[in-house]
Design a protein around this motif. Structure first.
Motif, short mmCIF file in Angstrom:
data_model
loop_
_atom_site.label_atom_id
_atom_site.label_comp_id
_atom_site.label_asym_id
_atom_site.label_seq_id
_atom_site.Cartn_x
_atom_site.Cartn_y
_atom_site.Cartn_z
N SER A 1 0.77 -1.38 0.25
CA SER A 1 -0.44 0.32 -0.11
C SER A 1 1.09 1.35 -0.27
CB SER A 1 -0.91 -0.35 0.99
OG SER A 1 -2.21 -1.37 1.33
N PHE B 1 1.13 4.29 -2.53
CA PHE B 1 1.51 5.39 -2.42
C PHE B 1 2.65 6.26 -3.48
CE2 PHE B 1 2.37 9.50 0.22
CZ PHE B 1 1.24 9.98 0.18
N ALA C 1 -3.68 9.44 -5.30
CA ALA C 1 -2.04 8.56 -4.19
C ALA C 1 -3.07 8.54 -3.21
CB ALA C 1 -1.21 9.16 -4.41
N LEU D 1 -4.13 5.18 -0.49
CA LEU D 1 -3.59 5.09 0.27
C LEU D 1 -4.96 4.56 1.48
CD1 LEU D 1 -1.20 4.63 1.50
CD2 LEU D 1 -1.48 6.92 2.72
#
Lengths: 763, 141, 116
Positions: A140, A144, A160, A164
């Motif tokens: 994750s 991001f 992004a 996230l």
């Protein structure tokens, strides 16, 4: 061995800037592509030599006290994912160097993507749920960084953050699920849970566990209603979309569901949720793909649809369905990775991704065209591609299941054909049009990967009865939790399924002919707009920011007094409340006896304190502080603490000197506070004073433990070789504390140094 | 503050104060004293000199900058901790030499650690005093 | 004598808090010093007090004889005194630099990052 394989990308990442200094852009890409390539070869060897009966987990102790081990397991499922991750990875690594060009940005990209690749390998090989979770979060996190790669653009940053937050919340849900599993079974080991799932299946926590685990998987694999982050994530550079958002990371959710399927399969909630959410995603993704004109958006929405299909197939649970899932997943990774990369190559050479103005690229970009067309054939499910094998199996599975899902599968199948034509046929065969840049074929870094991946799709299709069968049978058994006999073939004769295939292809082509009308479809329909998950996400985020802003401006209003009052009021309320209910005033030890020396010390302390409060000049106030300090030192002497008294005396002298040096030139105190605020402050302060007095008296009600006192007294000379017990505690028994404390002093000195430098510089 | 009497007196007092600070440091393991107090007394000696002669001369007398004293103190303390490690025990385990040394009795890593504390405390206090008493930069502003 | 120490600690707390609620930064620093004394006295007192006898092992013996003061709170307070001094020194320098640039001792003039 597996540990080493997973660590390699992490170990190489710090050295990328060094390599990048000597070799830039495509050369850097060629060098770094060897890492996934070599890993691919090593996984391939393991896969060929795999004996399912003799798989043993590889375990290194990490945090044994909470049962977290570096445990890895290389079974067919892990190795298949490992091959996809490193295989597509090789193509992407090669492609990105040529695509991004020279400069620091490319170096940064390779660092991020190496970390991602390591984390992704970690997920698929972990045999420990907490370890898996750590790698899960790491994907994750690196996703991001990669989605926000063009961080100067608002859209990139927005996408992004969205990815996230959505996958991060899913990650928390997964963590909660993992902890619940541990509380039921007492282990984090995946092998142990799979080999004896009965405890979990009969647990009363089964329902929350399933919901939490699926929460993690569905957010990661972008299932409805969490699907909205994936199309937005297309803000990332194309190699990232090809790698993370079609071939690997979004399949982590599918992987998790597949990995834990043997534990939960047969439980209604598990299978039904997978079928319902997967089916919904399959249909919604396909429907939303209809009106897209951007190559990457087309591919993103069809990826959604495929992810839904994979989840749904796992939900069916039958051997044939799970086999289909594995075949479909392999086929998708090969053709979708290729199509994303060809879309990137087209974008790179023409300057646009809009299908409405693309065309006639067949002669100008022959290698890209070959790869794109072959991949499109696989996506559309045309013989002899591996996609054809997958689609035949899919229709066969769907025919035996729910009629509603069967129609959903057909609907998605038609759109898959339509999108394949748009993404992989149209740019090459449509009439040539004006594009921002004049198209040309890129060098081999932009074509080698796509041509290879597309050809793999062809080879696996042709060799369906041996090569593909061998691979799939190894990978499907861990998902089913038992050995599954797989026999695949390219040609099953003329039957109803072939007819259905033909029908979807014709219908897909039909849609393509009316595409101009489809582009005009509205994005949302009327009141549905208010229910759109992406709108709800925005609203929730805004509400959060609004609350945070309000709370901050209320509590942090820039007036020190208010912070202090808040803190003390809270302390008073909590501890005072406890006292009010639990303190029996009659139990308090009231011993008013007092000796002469004590009285003197008391008078000195109190006199200093009062003078400091009412003093009109700073100098008097500072001297008063010194007097109080002397009084405290006197108390230390009276009660057997000569070390404290010594230190206190030296400190008091020094601090008076410090104060005087700093303030002796300043004017007298100004009268800043009015009478009312003084009275208010006096009330607050004296309440706290009374409160502290009560705390001390209340502590004396309870028995005091002398265990530590006796330990230190007994061990000081034999263990610490010193007669001054206080000093032995400081430099021996609790030396690490002292170490930390002298560090604080050092940091204070650095802070002072910085303050002086800063003011000198800034004037 | 810098009168002739103070300056003359300081000349004779300071060596005594330094000796006293070392005395406090080394007897600290058995009698009242230790690195903290020792460091404070040493710093007080330097402060006295600073008050009498000014920061510039005090810096010259000290030879090393107070930052270096702080760094040296941390390093020595860390060294005392790591010795335990090297000897194959836990971090910060006390290691003692088996020979008696006059004045301070025995020598071991806890004593070394106390020396680190002494150096750091001296450096820190001197740093603050130099900063506050330094009038040179104010003239430039 | 416990009551006596408890009262002194209470008064030190009162003075400390009253001073840190002032607007003058110097008074706030003084207030923190008083609060530091209060905190040390609090730890000292609730760690139980013993009159006269310090925690030393006498010559020729392996451990001290009861009654002796508890050495642990003393060790805690010793570092607390020195740390408190470090923080105080930092605050004094902060105050001096702050006064140089703002020409003010009033906290209410310091709640903005803009130049006055």
């Amino acid at each position: 061995m597996t540990l080493f394989q997973i660590l390699i990308p992490f170990l190489v990442a710090p050295f990328v800037p060094l390599i990048g200094k000597k070799r830039e852009g495509r050369e850097l890409g060629i060098i770094l592509a060897f890492i996934p390539f070599l890993l691919f070869i090593s996984f391939l060897f393991e896969f060929i030599n795999l004996k399912p009966a003799t798989i043993t987990p590889e375990i290194y102790q990490w945090i044994p006290s909470i049962g977290v081990d570096l445990a890895f397991r290389s079974d067919g499922l892990s190795l298949l994912f490992g091959l996809i991750i490193t295989g597509i990875g090789t193509a992407v690594f090669l492609f990105a160097g040529g695509y991004l060009g020279k400069g620091m940005e490319t170096v940064k990209f390779y660092i991020y993507i190496l970390i991602f690749m390591g984390a992704m390998l970690g997920i698929v090989f972990s045999d420990n749920l907490l370890l898996l979770f750590i790698f899960w979060e790491l994907t994750s996190f690196s996703s991001f960084l990669l989605i926000g790669f063009k961080h100067k653009y608002l859209a990139s940053r927005y996408a992004a953050l969205q990815a996230l937050l959505v996958t991060g919340i899913g990650g928390l849900s997964l963590l909660a699920g993992v902890i619940l599993i541990n509380s039921v079974t007492g282990t984090f080991s995946i092998s142990a849970i799979i080999s004896d799932p009965s405890m979990l299946r009969e647990s009363s926590l089964l329902v929350p566990i399933i919901i939490l685990i699926l929460g993690g998987a569905f957010t990661k694999s972008a299932q409805v209603p969490f699907h909205f982050w994936l199309p937005n994530a297309m803000e990332a550079p194309t190699p990232v979309s090809a790698y993370l958002h079609s071939a690997t990371m979004v399949k982590a959710g599918v992987f998790l569901v597949a990995r834990l399927n043997p534990v939960f399969t047969g439980i209604g909630l598990w299978n039904d949720s997978l079928m319902i959410f997967g089916g919904a995603t399959m249909v919604v993704g396909a429907f939303l793909a209809l009106k897209q004109t951007d190559l990457k958006k087309i591919l993103a929405y069809t990826t959604l649809s495929v992810l839904g299909t994979l989840i749904m197939l796992t939900g069916y649970g039958s051997e044939i369905a799970l086999t289909t899932m594995i075949v479909y997943l392999t086929a998708h990774a090969l053709y979708k990775g290729t199509l994303f990369l060809t879309a990137g190559a087209i974008d790179h050479s023409t300057g646009t991704r809009d299908v409405r103005i693309l065309g006639g690229l067949l002669k100008k970009m022959p290698f890209t065209a070959y790869a794109g067309i072959v991949a499109a054939f696989s996506m559309a499910g045309i013989i002899p591609m591996v996609g054809f094998v997958g689609k035949e199996l899919l229709y066969e599975t769907a025919m035996s299941g729910e009629p509603a899902l069967f129609f959903g599968v057909l609907f998605a199948g038609v759109i898959m054909v339509y999108s394949a034509i748009q993404a992989g046929i149209h740019p090459y065969f449509a009439p040539e049009k004006e594009t921002p840049l004049s198209p040309h074929e890129g060098d081999f870094t932009l074509t080698a990967g796509t041509v290879t991946a597309a050809t793999m799709g062809l080879i696996l299709g042709i060799l369906a009865s041996n090569l593909l069968t061998g691979m799939v049978s190894l990978a499907v058994s861990p998902v089913a939790g038992k050995t599954v006999d797989v026999s695949l073939g390219l040609w099953h004769g003329f039957n109803i399924i072939l007819l259905l295939s033909l029908g979807t292809i014709i219908a897909g082509y039909g849609l393509y002919t009316v595409r101009e009308k489809l582009y005009l479809l509205p994005q949302v329909y009327g009141p549905l707009e208010y229910l759109m998950p992406s709108k709800l996400y925005d609203k929730a985020l805004n509400l959060l920011m609004f609350t945070a802003r309000g709370q901050t401006s209320f509590f942090q209003n820039g007036y020190l007094r208010n912070y202090i009052i808040t803190i003390f009021a809270t302390a008073l309320l909590l501890v005072g409340g406890y006292f009010f209910y639990h303190l029996d005033l009659t139990e308090l030890v009231i011993d008013p006896s007092m000796e002469m020396y004590e009285a003197i010390a008391g008078v000195v302390i109190i006199a200093g304190a009062i003078i400091a409060t009412v003093a009109k000049s700073r100098l008097y106030a500072v001297m008063a502080l010194g007097i109080t300090g002397l009084g405290v030192a006197l108390v230390f002497i009276l009660y057997g603490a000569p070390d404290l008294a010594l230190t206190q005396l030296s400190i008091e002298t020094l601090s008076v000197i410090l104060f005087v040096l700093a303030i002796y030139k300043l004017p007298k105190f100004l009268k800043l506070s009015n009478r009312n605020s003084k009275i208010r402050d006096l009330i607050i302060a004296s309440t706290m004073g009374v409160f502290i007095t009560f705390v001390i008296l209340a502590v004396y009600v309870h028995e005091h433990s002398t265990e530590l006192k006796n330990f230190f007294a007994a061990e000081s000379l034999p263990g610490g070789k010193g007669r001054n017990i206080v000093n032995v505690i400081l430099v021996d028994f609790r030396a690490i504390d002292t170490m930390g404390e002298i560090m604080v002093l050092g940091i204070a000195a650095i802070g002072i140094f910085g303050l002086v430098k800063l003011v000198r510089k800034g004037g | 503050m810098s009168t002739l009497i103070l300056r003359t007196a300081v000349k004779y007092i300071i060596p005594g104060m330094f000796l006293f600070s070392l005395f406090l440091l080394f007897r600290g393991h058995n009698e009242p004293g230790g690195g903290f107090v020792g460091g404070l007394v040493a710093a007080a000696a330097i402060i006295l000199y600073t008050l009498a002669n000014g920061v510039e001369k005090a810096e010259k007398m000290l030879h090393v900058s107070p930052q270096k004293l702080i760094a040296a103190g941390l390093l020595v303390a860390l060294l005392a901790g790591i010795t335990g490690w090297i000897a194959g025990k836990e971090f910060m385990t006390g290691i003692w030499l088996d020979l008696p040394i006059p004045v301070m009795g025995k020598f071991g890593t806890p004593v070394l650690f106390d020396i680190g504390v002494y150096l750091l405390v001296t450096g820190m206090v001197v740093k603050v005093i130099f900063t506050l008493a330094d009038t040179r930069e104010e003239g430039n502003q | 004598m416990i009551l006596f120490l408890a009262l002194i600690t209470g008064i030190l707390t009162t003075v400390g808090i009253f001073l840190i609620l002032r607007r003058s930064l110097v008074k706030v620093i003084l207030g923190l010093a008083f609060l530091g004394h209060a905190a040390n006295m609090l730890i000292f007192t609730i760690g139980r007090i013993t009159k006269g006898k310090a925690a030393f092992v006498p010559e020729g013996s392996l451990s001290p004889f009861e009654p002796f003061a508890d050495p642990l709170p003393q060790a805690l307070i010793l570092t607390a005194i020195v740390i408190g001094f470090g923080v105080q020194a930092f605050l004094i320098v902060l105050f001096k630099q702050n006064y140089k640039s703002l020409k003010s001792d009033d906290l209410d003039n310091m709640n903005t990052t803009d130049m006055l």
